[in-house]
Design a protein around this motif. Structure first.
Motif, short mmCIF file in Angstrom:
data_model
loop_
_atom_site.label_atom_id
_atom_site.label_comp_id
_atom_site.label_asym_id
_atom_site.label_seq_id
_atom_site.Cartn_x
_atom_site.Cartn_y
_atom_site.Cartn_z
N ARG A 10 47.82 24.94 3.53
CA ARG A 10 48.97 25.06 4.42
C ARG A 10 48.53 25.44 5.84
NH1 ARG A 10 54.02 22.94 3.78
NH2 ARG A 10 55.46 23.98 5.17
N SER A 11 47.53 26.29 5.92
CA SER A 11 47.01 26.67 7.23
C SER A 11 46.34 25.48 7.93
CB SER A 11 46.02 27.82 7.09
OG SER A 11 46.65 28.99 6.62
N PHE A 12 45.66 24.65 7.14
CA PHE A 12 45.06 23.45 7.70
C PHE A 12 46.13 22.56 8.32
CE2 PHE A 12 44.29 18.92 7.13
CZ PHE A 12 43.13 18.73 7.87
N LEU A 13 47.27 22.42 7.66
CA LEU A 13 48.36 21.62 8.20
C LEU A 13 48.71 22.07 9.62
CD1 LEU A 13 51.66 20.52 6.51
CD2 LEU A 13 51.76 21.84 8.61
N ARG A 14 48.88 23.37 9.78
CA ARG A 14 49.25 23.89 11.10
C ARG A 14 48.18 23.55 12.14
NH1 ARG A 14 47.45 27.99 13.59
NH2 ARG A 14 46.56 28.92 11.69
N ARG A 15 46.92 23.76 11.80
CA ARG A 15 45.86 23.52 12.77
C ARG A 15 45.75 22.03 13.12
NH1 ARG A 15 43.26 26.96 9.10
NH2 ARG A 15 41.70 25.40 8.51
N ALA A 16 45.96 21.16 12.13
CA ALA A 16 45.89 19.72 12.39
C ALA A 16 47.03 19.28 13.31
CB ALA A 16 45.93 18.95 11.07
N VAL A 17 48.24 19.78 13.04
CA VAL A 17 49.39 19.42 13.87
C VAL A 17 49.19 19.93 15.30
CG1 VAL A 17 51.85 19.83 14.24
CG2 VAL A 17 51.01 19.25 11.95
N VAL A 18 48.71 21.13 15.45
CA VAL A 18 48.45 21.68 16.79
C VAL A 18 47.43 20.83 17.53
CG1 VAL A 18 47.46 23.63 18.04
CG2 VAL A 18 49.15 24.04 16.24
N HIS A 19 46.39 20.38 16.82
CA HIS A 19 45.40 19.52 17.46
C HIS A 19 46.07 18.23 17.95
CE1 HIS A 19 41.38 17.78 18.22
NE2 HIS A 19 41.97 16.64 17.87
N GLY A 20 46.92 17.65 17.12
CA GLY A 20 47.61 16.44 17.53
C GLY A 20 48.49 16.66 18.75
N LEU A 21 49.19 17.78 18.76
CA LEU A 21 50.04 18.11 19.91
C LEU A 21 49.20 18.26 21.17
CD1 LEU A 21 52.31 20.69 18.11
CD2 LEU A 21 53.12 18.54 19.12
N ASP A 22 48.08 18.94 21.05
CA ASP A 22 47.19 19.12 22.21
C ASP A 22 46.66 17.79 22.72
OD1 ASP A 22 47.57 21.85 22.08
OD2 ASP A 22 45.65 22.27 21.08
N ALA A 23 46.55 16.81 21.80
CA ALA A 23 46.05 15.48 22.17
C ALA A 23 47.17 14.57 22.68
CB ALA A 23 45.36 14.84 20.98
N GLY A 24 48.40 15.08 22.70
CA GLY A 24 49.51 14.32 23.24
C GLY A 24 50.38 13.61 22.22
N VAL A 25 50.09 13.78 20.92
CA VAL A 25 50.90 13.13 19.89
C VAL A 25 52.26 13.82 19.81
CG1 VAL A 25 51.08 12.64 17.42
CG2 VAL A 25 48.88 12.42 18.58
N ARG A 26 53.31 13.02 19.72
CA ARG A 26 54.67 13.57 19.62
C ARG A 26 55.46 12.95 18.47
NH1 ARG A 26 52.38 16.70 22.16
NH2 ARG A 26 52.97 17.77 24.08
N GLN A 27 54.75 12.28 17.55
CA GLN A 27 55.38 11.70 16.37
C GLN A 27 54.55 12.05 15.13
OE1 GLN A 27 57.47 7.65 17.28
NE2 GLN A 27 55.34 7.42 17.89
N PHE A 28 55.23 12.47 14.08
CA PHE A 28 54.54 12.94 12.88
C PHE A 28 55.22 12.36 11.64
CE2 PHE A 28 53.87 15.88 16.28
CZ PHE A 28 52.53 16.23 16.18
N LEU A 29 54.41 11.81 10.75
CA LEU A 29 54.88 11.25 9.49
C LEU A 29 54.18 12.00 8.36
CD1 LEU A 29 56.37 9.11 7.80
CD2 LEU A 29 54.46 7.54 8.24
N ASP A 30 54.94 12.82 7.64
CA ASP A 30 54.39 13.68 6.60
C ASP A 30 54.80 13.12 5.24
OD1 ASP A 30 53.49 15.69 4.96
OD2 ASP A 30 54.58 17.31 5.94
N ILE A 31 53.87 12.43 4.57
CA ILE A 31 54.15 11.82 3.27
C ILE A 31 53.72 12.77 2.17
CG2 ILE A 31 53.75 9.84 1.77
CD1 ILE A 31 53.19 8.15 4.19
N GLY A 32 54.62 12.99 1.22
CA GLY A 32 54.37 13.99 0.19
C GLY A 32 54.60 15.39 0.74
N SER A 33 55.65 15.52 1.54
CA SER A 33 55.89 16.76 2.28
C SER A 33 56.27 17.93 1.39
CB SER A 33 56.99 16.54 3.32
OG SER A 33 58.15 15.97 2.72
N GLY A 34 56.84 17.66 0.21
CA GLY A 34 57.14 18.74 -0.73
C GLY A 34 58.34 19.58 -0.32
N ILE A 35 58.39 20.79 -0.88
CA ILE A 35 59.50 21.71 -0.63
C ILE A 35 59.33 22.35 0.74
CG2 ILE A 35 60.68 23.78 -1.46
CD1 ILE A 35 60.88 21.53 -3.44
N PRO A 36 60.38 22.37 1.56
CA PRO A 36 60.27 23.00 2.87
C PRO A 36 60.04 24.51 2.77
CG PRO A 36 62.22 21.60 2.72
CD PRO A 36 61.70 21.77 1.33
N THR A 37 59.05 24.98 3.47
CA THR A 37 58.80 26.41 3.58
C THR A 37 58.50 26.73 5.04
OG1 THR A 37 56.43 26.11 3.13
CG2 THR A 37 57.84 26.57 1.24
#
Length: 267
Positions: free
Chosen positions: A58-85
């Motif tokens: 779960r922590s990896f997810l956060r770090r990966a998304v932050v990296h994408g945001l820093d790189a300018g990505v503004r669209q995210f497709l999360d397949i197998g997203s599971g239960i929201p927490t």
């Protein structure tokens, strides 16, 4: 822990553990059933530390998304997203940019229905019920929210090990890789038993009794899922090793999940 059942959709299977709800239980979430909590307890017995591994994932997810945001990505497709927490992709992304678009995909009724409740008032985030094994249909639905002419981060975290060899998991991932526009990112984590083969065999045997049998695969096989993409440093590693937040963890191979983040090179 709150056990309000108003979120449970009609017809939900209360008798068979599901991967999405077990994962929620291992993370300490509240959107699971007794059968899932019992299964999670057994998982911790046969593979000590599996709950800690899930939190590291779960922590990896956060770090990966932050990296994408820093790189300018503004669209995210999360397949197998599971239960929201707490700490979902849309929470991370929209804290940086309220206009960031996030599409969750799952095939588990509880995950989809509860996500709909959470996202009801969020015009830039949504969820669809779809099957990863049907990429053409899934990607067509995804195009209703996401612009495939602009970079997208595709997340497949703790997902592909639930795809049996007979379904061609590597070939399926390749179809998604090819569909992403230049400059996109692919985040994958996958269970491996390379470091703890005996414990992993026990865990696989346990998951074979659930609605979602799992297959652990080698680190070399998992790395191959990024074929054609440039791996972001430090490359394919156990998840605690991928750009950790100041902490130093001993024996990262104990954390089951192996993977990384790759970028699609510009044509």
């Amino acid at each position: 822990m709150d056990r309000d059942t108003n979120w449970i959709p009609d017809g939900a299977d209360l008798d068979t553990p599901s991967a999405a709800r077990v994962y929620d239980a291992l993370l300490g979430g509240a959107h699971n059933f007794e059968v899932d909590r019992e299964f999670a307890a057994k998982a911790k017995q046969v593979f000590p530390g599996v709950d800690v591994a899930c939190r590291a994932n779960r922590s990896f997810l956060r770090r990966a998304v932050v990296h994408g945001l820093d790189a300018g990505v503004r669209q995210f497709l999360d397949i197998g997203s599971g239960i929201p927490t707490v700490g979902n992709v849309h929470e991370i992304a929209q804290e940086v940019d309220p206009g960031a678009r996030v599409l969750y995909v799952d095939n588990e009724a509880v995950a989809v229905e509860h996500s709909k409740l959470i996202l009801d008032s969020n015009e830039h985030a949504s969820i669809i019920r779809a099957d990863m094994c049907q990429p053409e249909q899934l990607l067509e639905q995804a195009s209703d929210l996401l612009d495939f002419s602009e970079p997208i981060m595709l997340l497949m975290l703790a997902l592909v090990h639930f795809i049996p060899d007979s379904a061609g998991p590597a070939e399926l991932v390749a179809q998604y890789r090819q569909a992403l526009p230049d400059g996109s990112y692919l985040a994958i984590t996958h269970a491996t038993g390379d470091a703890r083969p005996d414990d992993m065999r026990k865990l696989e045997a346990l998951y074979a009794t659930s609605s979602n049998p799992a297959v652990a695969r080698s680190r070399a096989w998992i790395t191959g899922l990024f074929d054609g993409y440039e791996l972001v440093a430090p490359g394919a590693v156990f998840v605690p090793e991928w750009r950790p937040d100041n902490e130093t963890l001993d024996n990262p191979e104990n954390y089951i999940f192996f993977g990384g983040l790759g970028r699609k090179r510009d044509s």
